[in-house]
Scaffold this motif. Structure first.
Motif, PDB file in Angstrom:
ATOM      1  N   ARG A 166     -66.733  34.162  64.476  1.00 52.12           N
ATOM      2  CA  ARG A 166     -65.304  34.467  64.600  1.00 52.12           C
ATOM      3  C   ARG A 166     -65.193  35.919  65.029  1.00 52.12           C
ATOM      4  NH1 ARG A 166     -65.762  31.870  59.777  1.00 52.12           N
ATOM      5  NH2 ARG A 166     -65.807  33.885  58.738  1.00 52.12           N
ATOM      6  N   SER A 167     -64.370  36.203  66.040  1.00 51.38           N
ATOM      7  CA  SER A 167     -64.331  37.544  66.604  1.00 51.38           C
ATOM      8  C   SER A 167     -62.948  37.892  67.120  1.00 51.38           C
ATOM      9  CB  SER A 167     -65.336  37.662  67.767  1.00 51.38           C
ATOM     10  OG  SER A 167     -66.665  37.596  67.301  1.00 51.38           O
ATOM     11  N   PRO A 168     -62.632  39.189  67.225  1.00 59.34           N
ATOM     12  CA  PRO A 168     -61.407  39.617  67.908  1.00 59.34           C
ATOM     13  C   PRO A 168     -61.454  39.184  69.370  1.00 59.34           C
ATOM     14  CG  PRO A 168     -62.374  41.421  66.641  1.00 59.34           C
ATOM     15  CD  PRO A 168     -63.388  40.330  66.665  1.00 59.34           C
ATOM     16  N   GLN A 169     -60.323  38.694  69.891  1.00 58.11           N
ATOM     17  CA  GLN A 169     -60.332  38.189  71.259  1.00 58.11           C
ATOM     18  C   GLN A 169     -58.924  38.079  71.836  1.00 58.11           C
ATOM     19  OE1 GLN A 169     -61.008  33.595  71.240  1.00 58.11           O
ATOM     20  NE2 GLN A 169     -61.945  34.362  69.331  1.00 58.11           N
ATOM     21  N   VAL A 170     -58.885  38.032  73.142  1.00 58.87           N
ATOM     22  CA  VAL A 170     -57.690  37.641  73.883  1.00 58.87           C
ATOM     23  C   VAL A 170     -58.059  36.346  74.588  1.00 58.87           C
ATOM     24  CG1 VAL A 170     -56.048  38.240  75.695  1.00 58.87           C
ATOM     25  CG2 VAL A 170     -56.942  40.025  74.178  1.00 58.87           C
ATOM     26  N   ASN A 171     -57.426  35.242  74.167  1.00 61.43           N
ATOM     27  CA  ASN A 171     -57.838  33.910  74.584  1.00 61.43           C
ATOM     28  C   ASN A 171     -56.676  33.216  75.286  1.00 61.43           C
ATOM     29  OD1 ASN A 171     -58.145  30.924  74.287  1.00 61.43           O
ATOM     30  ND2 ASN A 171     -60.015  31.456  73.192  1.00 61.43           N
ATOM     31  N   PHE A 172     -56.958  32.672  76.468  1.00 63.02           N
ATOM     32  CA  PHE A 172     -55.936  31.933  77.224  1.00 63.02           C
ATOM     33  C   PHE A 172     -56.433  30.521  77.485  1.00 63.02           C
ATOM     34  CE2 PHE A 172     -54.365  30.411  81.375  1.00 63.02           C
ATOM     35  CZ  PHE A 172     -53.010  30.323  81.072  1.00 63.02           C
ATOM     36  N   GLU A 173     -55.574  29.534  77.168  1.00 69.38           N
ATOM     37  CA  GLU A 173     -55.916  28.139  77.417  1.00 69.38           C
ATOM     38  C   GLU A 173     -54.791  27.468  78.200  1.00 69.38           C
ATOM     39  OE1 GLU A 173     -57.247  24.055  75.006  1.00 69.38           O
ATOM     40  OE2 GLU A 173     -56.993  25.952  73.944  1.00 69.38           O
ATOM     41  N   TRP A 174     -55.178  26.746  79.229  1.00 67.39           N
ATOM     42  CA  TRP A 174     -54.224  26.016  80.061  1.00 67.39           C
ATOM     43  C   TRP A 174     -54.613  24.551  80.064  1.00 67.39           C
ATOM     44  CZ3 TRP A 174     -55.690  23.484  84.679  1.00 67.39           C
ATOM     45  CH2 TRP A 174     -54.628  22.877  85.378  1.00 67.39           C
ATOM     46  N   MET A 175     -53.654  23.681  79.704  1.00 71.31           N
ATOM     47  CA  MET A 175     -53.908  22.254  79.655  1.00 71.31           C
ATOM     48  C   MET A 175     -52.858  21.521  80.472  1.00 71.31           C
ATOM     49  SD  MET A 175     -56.622  21.677  77.778  1.00 71.31           S
ATOM     50  CE  MET A 175     -56.463  19.925  77.423  1.00 71.31           C
ATOM     51  N   THR A 176     -53.267  20.455  81.166  1.00 68.71           N
ATOM     52  CA  THR A 176     -52.336  19.630  81.929  1.00 68.71           C
ATOM     53  C   THR A 176     -52.779  18.176  81.832  1.00 68.71           C
ATOM     54  OG1 THR A 176     -51.284  19.305  84.086  1.00 68.71           O
ATOM     55  CG2 THR A 176     -53.618  19.857  84.095  1.00 68.71           C
ATOM     56  N   ARG A 177     -51.845  17.271  81.887  1.00 68.86           N
ATOM     57  CA  ARG A 177     -52.174  15.841  81.789  1.00 68.86           C
ATOM     58  C   ARG A 177     -52.473  15.296  83.178  1.00 68.86           C
ATOM     59  NH1 ARG A 177     -52.209  12.016  78.185  1.00 68.86           N
ATOM     60  NH2 ARG A 177     -51.329  13.378  76.573  1.00 68.86           N
ATOM     61  N   THR A 178     -53.655  14.683  83.326  1.00 65.58           N
ATOM     62  CA  THR A 178     -54.065  14.122  84.609  1.00 65.58           C
ATOM     63  C   THR A 178     -53.775  12.627  84.699  1.00 65.58           C
ATOM     64  OG1 THR A 178     -56.305  13.772  83.749  1.00 65.58           O
ATOM     65  CG2 THR A 178     -55.871  15.853  84.892  1.00 65.58           C
ATOM     66  N   SER A 179     -53.594  11.990  83.536  1.00 63.58           N
ATOM     67  CA  SER A 179     -53.257  10.560  83.496  1.00 63.58           C
ATOM     68  C   SER A 179     -52.693  10.258  82.123  1.00 63.58           C
ATOM     69  CB  SER A 179     -54.497   9.698  83.773  1.00 63.58           C
ATOM     70  OG  SER A 179     -55.426   9.821  82.707  1.00 63.58           O
ATOM     71  N   ASP A 180     -52.371   8.987  81.880  1.00 72.86           N
ATOM     72  CA  ASP A 180     -51.859   8.614  80.568  1.00 72.86           C
ATOM     73  C   ASP A 180     -52.924   8.763  79.486  1.00 72.86           C
ATOM     74  OD1 ASP A 180     -49.425   8.013  81.690  1.00 72.86           O
ATOM     75  OD2 ASP A 180     -49.863   5.859  81.923  1.00 72.86           O
ATOM     76  N   GLU A 181     -54.193   8.707  79.884  1.00 72.29           N
ATOM     77  CA  GLU A 181     -55.285   8.760  78.909  1.00 72.29           C
ATOM     78  C   GLU A 181     -55.920  10.133  78.764  1.00 72.29           C
ATOM     79  OE1 GLU A 181     -55.361   6.554  81.505  1.00 72.29           O
ATOM     80  OE2 GLU A 181     -54.501   4.836  80.426  1.00 72.29           O
ATOM     81  N   TRP A 182     -55.811  10.991  79.775  1.00 72.67           N
ATOM     82  CA  TRP A 182     -56.602  12.213  79.779  1.00 72.67           C
ATOM     83  C   TRP A 182     -55.767  13.457  80.050  1.00 72.67           C
ATOM     84  CZ3 TRP A 182     -61.495  11.960  78.109  1.00 72.67           C
ATOM     85  CH2 TRP A 182     -62.136  10.730  78.174  1.00 72.67           C
TER      86      TRP A 182
END
Length: 417
Positions: A166-182
């Motif tokens: 566990r560490s100090p950080q600047v974290n960016f996450e980008w998520m998008t839906r590609t289908s109904d399942e994924w």
């Protein structure tokens, strides 16, 4: 004057109370935690931390004058120092952004060896900002390479067969839906060091990244399904083991690369997980690792890191109130990239968990948990084998090979709230 101060404090409490009531603070704040006590018995002296509950590897043979192995000695302990308190904050909005945060601590600090009074210790503390599949996390949180863990209740959570950090950080996450399942996405992070640090000439220290003036950079790909998860990620760390030689500044630097693949599958009540990790000097990730000197030039030193390849698999199955689980892990020490120089005048290699005398290590760990509502009772057997020997110039044990083993029996009582 004293009455005036008391009046102002009372007014401040009333204003804060009204503000909290108007905003329904119970919808935004959630306290959580647990009281956990471990009971552990070991058959051998071992590399371990946190009152020896955080287990790494059994120590190599040390023969006494009578020819008996001094490391083959049993020990027992129990303590509640890993009990935890946390606070999640969520549900606040501003211009379409979801704002929140987390602060989490336990009592796993203040110990010297196996003696002392456990003190409150920061585990996580970060603010989060989210909008339309984009999430910023700023503060101390799980290292992206360590966030996915096996299903076991022991404190080390599969370490050193996988990253733990566990560490100090600047974290960016980008998520998008590609289908109904994924859904798919990317994670990028700039990471610093605090508790989990690199090894080197000063021992375990954050000074190496401090004077390197460069964060650890991570980039990962995530694929998420209803019952499946796949992550692939890698990072680069550049540190300065020395900033001077006592007389003049030097330009020493070590740059290392780490990568992993993680997969999870949920099949009814069965959960399967696996993780493969390649690490160059995995010391800051709580793995086996280190680095040594392979050359000199104009007062500067050139460093070469160890390389390890580790894999673990875990399985957990729910049967009513019972939950049997199994963990299997393996580490191969592939040695340093360049041969390490040897000199009787100075230390030329620094490592963690006896990596310079290790060939491989294996762990088999079956356990079972019984759930009684918020109370959990668990018992496990952990067998950890390590093959040690005399190492060559690449810091791989290749002669005088011998296997040592530790057998741990551990029980847990945990109350969640």
């Amino acid at each position: 004057m004293k009455n005036k101060h008391l009046f102002l404090i009372a007014v401040a409490f009333l204003l804060c109370g009204n503000a909290i009531a108007a905003d329904k603070w119970t919808d935004h704040i959630k306290f959580y935690g647990f009281v956990r006590t471990y009971f552990a018995f070991d058959t051998r002296e071992s590399h371990a931390g946190s009152d020896d509950f955080f287990y790494y590897l059994p120590k190599d043979i040390k023969t006494g004058t009578d020819g008996v192995d001094l490391m083959e000695y049993p020990s027992f302990r129990f303590a509640a120092l890993t009990s935890r308190l946390g606070l999640d904050v969520k549900g606040f909005t501003f211009n379409g952004y979801q704002l929140g945060g987390k602060i989490e601590a336990d009592f796993n600090a203040g110990l010297t060896g196996n003696t002392g009074t456990a003190q409150f210790r920061l585990r996580q503390a970060y603010a989060s900002i989210a909008k339309e599949g984009r999430i910023w996390k700023i503060g101390q949180a799980w290292h992206p390479m360590a966030a996915d863990m096996p299903d076991i209740f022991s404190l080390e959570a599969g370490s050193p067969f996988g990253p733990f950090n566990r560490s100090p950080q600047v974290n960016f996450e980008w998520m998008t839906r590609t289908s109904d399942e994924w859904k798919m996405g990317l994670t990028a992070a700039a990471i610093w060091q605090m508790q989990y640090v690199s090894v080197g000439p000063e021992g375990n220290s954050a000074n190496y990244i401090k004077y390197g003036c460069t964060p650890e950079f991570y980039l990962g790909y995530n694929l998420v399904g209803e019952n499946s998860l796949v992550r692939v990620g890698a990072d680069v760390l550049s540190i300065k083991p020395r900033k001077d030689d006592g007389l003049k500044k030097v330009s020493d630097r070590l740059t290392t690369f780490n990568a992993f693949v993680f997969a999870k599958e949920q099949i009814g009540d069965l959960t399967l997980k696996t993780k493969l990790t390649y690490a160059q000097d995995g010391s800051h990730l709580n793995m086996v690792g280190g680095y040594g000197i392979y050359g000199y030039e104009s007062g500067n030193q050139y460093y070469t890191p160890t390389q390890t390849l580790s894999i673990w698999v875990s399985a957990a199955y729910k049967i009513g109130n019972w939950q049997p689980q199994l963990f299997i892990g393996h580490i191969e020490n592939m040695g340093t990239i360049e041969p390490v120089v040897s000199t009787p005048l100075a230390t030329t290699f620094w490592g963690k968990n006896q990596v310079d005398a290790l060939n491989y290590a294996t762990r088999i760990q079956p356990e079972v948990i019984y759930n009684l509502g918020k109370l959990q009772l668990g018992i496990e057997y952990m067998m950890t084998l390590a093959e040690y020997g005399k190492s060559n110039e690449y810091k791989v044990a290749d002669t005088n090979l011998h296997v040592v083993a530790n057998h741990r029996i551990q029980a847990m009582v945990k109350f969640n709230f």
